[in-house]
Design a protein around this motif. Structure first.
Motif, PDB file in Angstrom:
ATOM      1  N   CYS A 224     -43.212   5.535 -29.083  1.00 23.15           N
ATOM      2  CA  CYS A 224     -42.333   4.577 -28.778  1.00 23.15           C
ATOM      3  C   CYS A 224     -43.216   2.969 -27.703  1.00 23.15           C
ATOM      4  O   CYS A 224     -43.363   3.251 -27.266  1.00 23.15           O
ATOM      5  CB  CYS A 224     -41.782   5.293 -27.589  1.00 23.15           C
ATOM      6  SG  CYS A 224     -40.030   3.960 -27.415  1.00 23.15           S
ATOM      7  N   ALA A 225     -42.728   2.594 -29.258  1.00 24.25           N
ATOM      8  CA  ALA A 225     -43.232   0.645 -28.942  1.00 24.25           C
ATOM      9  C   ALA A 225     -42.199   0.352 -28.082  1.00 24.25           C
ATOM     10  O   ALA A 225     -43.247   0.075 -26.702  1.00 24.25           O
ATOM     11  CB  ALA A 225     -43.340  -0.153 -29.891  1.00 24.25           C
ATOM     12  N   SER A 226     -41.371  -0.066 -26.815  1.00 25.50           N
ATOM     13  CA  SER A 226     -40.242  -0.048 -26.527  1.00 25.50           C
ATOM     14  C   SER A 226     -40.964   0.471 -25.147  1.00 25.50           C
ATOM     15  O   SER A 226     -41.228  -0.293 -23.841  1.00 25.50           O
ATOM     16  CB  SER A 226     -39.283  -0.704 -26.438  1.00 25.50           C
ATOM     17  OG  SER A 226     -38.544   0.935 -27.044  1.00 25.50           O
ATOM     18  N   CYS A 227     -41.187   1.939 -24.581  1.00 26.51           N
ATOM     19  CA  CYS A 227     -40.977   2.191 -23.162  1.00 26.51           C
ATOM     20  C   CYS A 227     -42.927   2.386 -22.977  1.00 26.51           C
ATOM     21  O   CYS A 227     -42.974   3.464 -21.982  1.00 26.51           O
ATOM     22  CB  CYS A 227     -40.186   3.414 -23.156  1.00 26.51           C
ATOM     23  SG  CYS A 227     -40.653   5.219 -24.039  1.00 26.51           S
ATOM     24  N   SER A 238     -36.679  13.933 -29.430  1.00 26.44           N
ATOM     25  CA  SER A 238     -36.224  12.885 -29.877  1.00 26.44           C
ATOM     26  C   SER A 238     -34.859  12.833 -29.728  1.00 26.44           C
ATOM     27  O   SER A 238     -34.415  14.600 -29.951  1.00 26.44           O
ATOM     28  CB  SER A 238     -36.696  12.554 -31.143  1.00 26.44           C
ATOM     29  OG  SER A 238     -36.533  13.110 -31.811  1.00 26.44           O
ATOM     30  N   SER A 239     -34.033  11.989 -29.880  1.00 30.00           N
ATOM     31  CA  SER A 239     -32.901  12.007 -30.520  1.00 30.00           C
ATOM     32  C   SER A 239     -32.424  11.726 -31.876  1.00 30.00           C
ATOM     33  O   SER A 239     -32.946  10.450 -31.995  1.00 30.00           O
ATOM     34  CB  SER A 239     -31.966  11.464 -29.474  1.00 30.00           C
ATOM     35  OG  SER A 239     -32.470  11.600 -28.361  1.00 30.00           O
ATOM     36  N   PRO A 240     -32.412  12.458 -32.976  1.00 27.79           N
ATOM     37  CA  PRO A 240     -31.886  12.520 -34.199  1.00 27.79           C
ATOM     38  C   PRO A 240     -30.753  11.213 -34.359  1.00 27.79           C
ATOM     39  O   PRO A 240     -30.473  10.877 -33.425  1.00 27.79           O
ATOM     40  CB  PRO A 240     -31.398  13.304 -34.835  1.00 27.79           C
ATOM     41  CG  PRO A 240     -31.859  14.732 -33.970  1.00 27.79           C
ATOM     42  CD  PRO A 240     -32.247  13.593 -32.368  1.00 27.79           C
ATOM     43  N   CYS A 385     -36.043   7.041 -29.248  1.00 22.03           N
ATOM     44  CA  CYS A 385     -36.689   7.650 -28.161  1.00 22.03           C
ATOM     45  C   CYS A 385     -35.651   8.579 -27.013  1.00 22.03           C
ATOM     46  O   CYS A 385     -35.189   7.696 -26.677  1.00 22.03           O
ATOM     47  CB  CYS A 385     -37.745   6.529 -27.541  1.00 22.03           C
ATOM     48  SG  CYS A 385     -38.220   7.465 -25.793  1.00 22.03           S
ATOM     49  N   HIS A 386     -36.115   9.363 -26.296  1.00 25.50           N
ATOM     50  CA  HIS A 386     -35.240  10.333 -25.973  1.00 25.50           C
ATOM     51  C   HIS A 386     -35.297   9.888 -23.916  1.00 25.50           C
ATOM     52  O   HIS A 386     -34.137  10.043 -23.086  1.00 25.50           O
ATOM     53  CB  HIS A 386     -35.538  11.448 -25.418  1.00 25.50           C
ATOM     54  CG  HIS A 386     -36.465  11.902 -24.537  1.00 25.50           C
ATOM     55  ND1 HIS A 386     -38.039  11.938 -25.291  1.00 25.50           N
ATOM     56  CD2 HIS A 386     -36.609  12.647 -23.085  1.00 25.50           C
ATOM     57  CE1 HIS A 386     -38.210  11.928 -24.069  1.00 25.50           C
ATOM     58  NE2 HIS A 386     -38.521  12.867 -23.260  1.00 25.50           N
ATOM     59  N   CYS A 388     -36.184   6.022 -23.704  1.00 28.48           N
ATOM     60  CA  CYS A 388     -35.452   4.530 -23.271  1.00 28.48           C
ATOM     61  C   CYS A 388     -34.609   3.986 -24.739  1.00 28.48           C
ATOM     62  O   CYS A 388     -34.153   3.155 -24.648  1.00 28.48           O
ATOM     63  CB  CYS A 388     -36.863   4.003 -23.512  1.00 28.48           C
ATOM     64  SG  CYS A 388     -37.369   3.611 -24.953  1.00 28.48           S
ATOM     65  N   ASN A 389     -34.167   5.072 -25.709  1.00 30.87           N
ATOM     66  CA  ASN A 389     -33.157   4.663 -27.119  1.00 30.87           C
ATOM     67  C   ASN A 389     -34.224   3.782 -27.945  1.00 30.87           C
ATOM     68  O   ASN A 389     -32.939   3.244 -28.748  1.00 30.87           O
ATOM     69  CB  ASN A 389     -31.836   3.694 -26.160  1.00 30.87           C
ATOM     70  CG  ASN A 389     -30.911   4.742 -25.855  1.00 30.87           C
ATOM     71  OD1 ASN A 389     -31.381   5.976 -25.983  1.00 30.87           O
ATOM     72  ND2 ASN A 389     -30.213   4.273 -24.698  1.00 30.87           N
ATOM     73  N   GLY A 390     -35.528   3.447 -27.649  1.00 30.48           N
ATOM     74  CA  GLY A 390     -36.507   2.791 -28.863  1.00 30.48           C
ATOM     75  C   GLY A 390     -36.127   3.456 -29.867  1.00 30.48           C
ATOM     76  O   GLY A 390     -36.089   4.462 -30.422  1.00 30.48           O
ATOM     77  N   THR A 391     -37.225   2.964 -30.899  1.00 36.98           N
ATOM     78  CA  THR A 391     -36.991   3.613 -32.085  1.00 36.98           C
ATOM     79  C   THR A 391     -38.650   4.265 -32.266  1.00 36.98           C
ATOM     80  O   THR A 391     -39.496   3.501 -32.287  1.00 36.98           O
ATOM     81  CB  THR A 391     -37.233   2.291 -33.583  1.00 36.98           C
ATOM     82  OG1 THR A 391     -35.397   2.284 -32.957  1.00 36.98           O
ATOM     83  CG2 THR A 391     -37.044   3.551 -34.651  1.00 36.98           C
ATOM     84  N   LEU A 392     -38.550   4.871 -32.509  1.00 40.40           N
ATOM     85  CA  LEU A 392     -39.971   5.730 -33.030  1.00 40.40           C
ATOM     86  C   LEU A 392     -40.358   5.934 -33.444  1.00 40.40           C
ATOM     87  O   LEU A 392     -39.634   5.732 -35.078  1.00 40.40           O
ATOM     88  CB  LEU A 392     -39.693   7.493 -32.597  1.00 40.40           C
ATOM     89  CG  LEU A 392     -39.071   8.343 -31.207  1.00 40.40           C
ATOM     90  CD1 LEU A 392     -39.269   9.516 -30.766  1.00 40.40           C
ATOM     91  CD2 LEU A 392     -40.045   8.037 -30.370  1.00 40.40           C
TER      92      LEU A 392
END
Length: 554
Positions: A224-227, A238-240, A385-386, A388-392
């Motif tokens: 995850c780039a954001s967190c 992860s969350s689909p 991302c479970h 931070c809601n970022g994109t994995l």
RNA sequence: CGGGGCGUAGCGCAGCCUGGUGUAGCGCACCUGCCUUGGGAGCAGGGGGUCGGAGGUUCAAAUCCUCUCGCCCCGACCA
């Protein structure tokens, strides 16, 4: 060193049985030769690289107070029997008998042996903490050695082991290793990630792996780039992607001969994410129905942790247990255990109707079926991302190192005990930490090469500089090359001089292939003006400098 | 362990399907000589092969059949 005196058997053509870039290049550039599947000979250049890497490892290990020792490769069976691994490990362990008929094995790792040592030498809390390490040969009868030096049956490993009085101590030792590993891989010029990993049979709760991104790798990591969340895909959560909820009422739909999600999805003109995939598995405790969203894949390893060993059900078993043939199974009205992926907890879905050639639309979790909710899907690129809601992002990687908190997994069965301040006997708390030097070398090549060959990071290149006297028959060329060689060597720079009586083209090709970071090109043309060329292997940029400035300019 | 591919000179390959072309061939590498020296030169001459191994079919096997060994790739496994 002089090229003419060194065994550097470069190959013009790509060896037939090499596929990975590092494998091809190590063979072509004369670094290694293969003896048999998973068994490699390191030639002079290859050995130099490994020793450069080992030197960096030693410096960083010593810096955290680790002490180098060396343990045997041949082990008596008894100690492996005491921890149970003699029986747990299968064909991957090389076993043999000594002349007295005693069972022996070749060491695939050294937890047992180091703990044997700790049992004898650690007695008091005053002896703790300790970190002991070695750089030693490991032997594993791999099911499938592959990709050159990346997966072999005999390989060098830096393995270290920490011994602490308590969990806090272990945490400190673990952190020291994590920091040292960051330094080691950075110094070796690798791009890498530290990711959460599955402790597996090593036992213990926490483990991390150091992963070097490369297509040649065998593992995948989720990032995850954001967190900064980073985990091996074997356990990554992860969350689909969320889907819009459709407020369908429950109804059965005729879907003749449409058995797969894809078939039904096309037939009903509805995306696969609106389906529930129902998979019947047979565990040791009986049948289990696993549910994942239609656009997701079931993660066997995650499920394994929940229901234990299992296998897919056969077609007849599906009919016997669920009363309907495979392809039309739905989660409703079953008495067996149901494990559903968390992303199905909300929404309205389509699934088999438990009735041949019918699917049911408008299935609501909670109302139409109940289940145990777990993350059992395989994380994939684009998932949320479970944390931070970022994109994995998913990336393929080579495992170059790992660190494990072992706890008392070995100290208890082998009785590695110490007396604390109160005179109480306690098991030593252990950690185990590995690095594969050959994998560092291979990963470095995977990450740094071009059409012409290897581009070594400066820190682990077999030499610092290669001198290319283009015409060895020219007296002036030879003379200048000799002077520069001596100058640089006297300054402690490691120089390879291509003193072969070869044509310029051959020397250029070989130099690029071998990948020494800096080339000094000595040609008659430039020599007339008192100049030589310094070329950067990576950028191919050259600059001309005066002969006497050569050493300063490097 | 399951699936696929490949074993012919040091390396890369052709020949095998459809058995017989005479001494098993080509490129590179190697040896000798000449020539050449800024991106794997050129010319001439030369050495090197139990065609992975064993058995079988046949008048005849690199070629067909059986077995076996080895290597690579995908998967399973991976402390």
């Amino acid at each position: 060193m002089r090229f003419s005196k060194m065994l550097i058997p470069t190959l013009r053509e790509i060896p037939a049985d090499a596929e990975a870039a590092s494998h091809i290049l190590m063979l072509r550039a004369g670094y290694v030769r293969q003896l048999a599947a998973g068994l490699y000979i390191y030639l002079p250049l290859g050995l130099r690289v490994i020793e450069k890497i080992n030197k960096i490892i030693r410096e960083e290990m010593n810096a955290i107070g680790a002490q180098e020792i060396t343990m045997p490769v041949l082990h008596p069976a008894e100690i492996w029997q005491e921890t149970g691994r003699w029986f747990e490990i299968g064909d991957e362990m090389f076993r043999l008998k000594d002349r007295g008929g005693r069972d022996m094995c070749l060491g695939m790792t050294h937890e047992e042996i180091i703990t044997w040592l700790a049992v004898r030498e650690i007695r008091s809390y005053r002896d703790l903490p300790q970190i002991w390490y070695q750089i030693q040969t490991k032997l594993r009868d791999e099911a499938r050695p592959k990709s050159g030096v990346l997966r072999t049956r005999e390989f060098l490993m830096k393995d270290s082991y920490s011994f602490d009085a308590d969990e806090d101590g272990l945490e400190r030792s673990y952190q020291l290793h994590a920091d040292a590993y960051h330094k080691i891989f950075s110094r070796c010029g690798l791009k890498f990630y530290m990711v959460e990993s599955d402790p597996g049979m090593m036992g213990g709760a926490t483990a991390h792996e150091f992963m070097a991104p490369s297509q040649a790798g065998e593992d995948e990591v989720v990032l995850c780039a954001s967190c900064g969340y980073a985990a091996n895909i074997e356990l990554a959560l992860s969350s689909p992607e969320k889907i819009e909820v459709r407020e369908w009422e429950f109804e059965e739909v005729y879907t003749p001969e449409k058995r797969t999600v894809e078939d039904v999805s096309n037939f009903l003109k509805l995306g696969p994410e609106y389906f529930i995939k129902s998979i019947l598995l047979i565990s040791n405790e009986g049948p289990v129905l696993a549910l994942v969203r239609g656009d997701q894949e079931l993660h066997e390893k995650k499920l394994n942790k929940i229901i234990g060993e299992h296998r897919p059900a056969q077609k007849e078993e599906v009919k016997d247990i669920l009363g309907v043939e495979a392809g039309f199974i739905g989660p409703m009205n079953h008495k067996i255990r149901i494990i559903a992926d968390i992303c199905l907890k909300e929404g309205v879905y389509v699934s088999g109707a438990n009735k041949p050639h019918y699917h049911a639309k408008g299935i609501r979790p909670g109302r139409n079926f109940t289940a145990e909710w777990h993350d059992i899907h395989i994380a994939k690129e684009g998932d949320v991302c479970h944390k931070c809601n970022g994109t994995l992002k998913v990336e393929r990687v080579i495992e170059v190192g790992n660190i494990f908190k072992l706890g008392t997994k070995y100290s208890v069965p082998l009785k590695a005990l110490y007396l604390d301040e109160k005179g109480l006997e306690k098991p030593v708390i252990m950690g185990s930490y590995g690095i594969g030097p050959a994998r560092i070398a291979a990963a470095a090549i995977e990450q740094n090469n071009d059409r012409d060959g290897i581009i070594w990071p400066k820190s682990i290149a077999p030499f610092d500089v290669e001198i290319l006297p283009l015409n060895m028959k020219d007296a002036r060329t030879k003379e200048v090359a000799g002077e520069i060689y001596k100058d640089l060597t006297d300054k402690g720079i490691e120089v390879l001089m291509d003193d072969r009586d070869e044509r310029a083209g051959v020397k250029f090709k070989d130099a690029d292939l071998i990948g020494i970071p800096t080339q000094i090109i000595i040609g008659e043309r430039n020599l007339k003006e008192g100049l030589v060329e310094i070329k950067d292997r990576r950028t191919k940029e050259t600059r001309k400098v005066k002969i006497e400035e050569c050493k300063i300019s490097l």
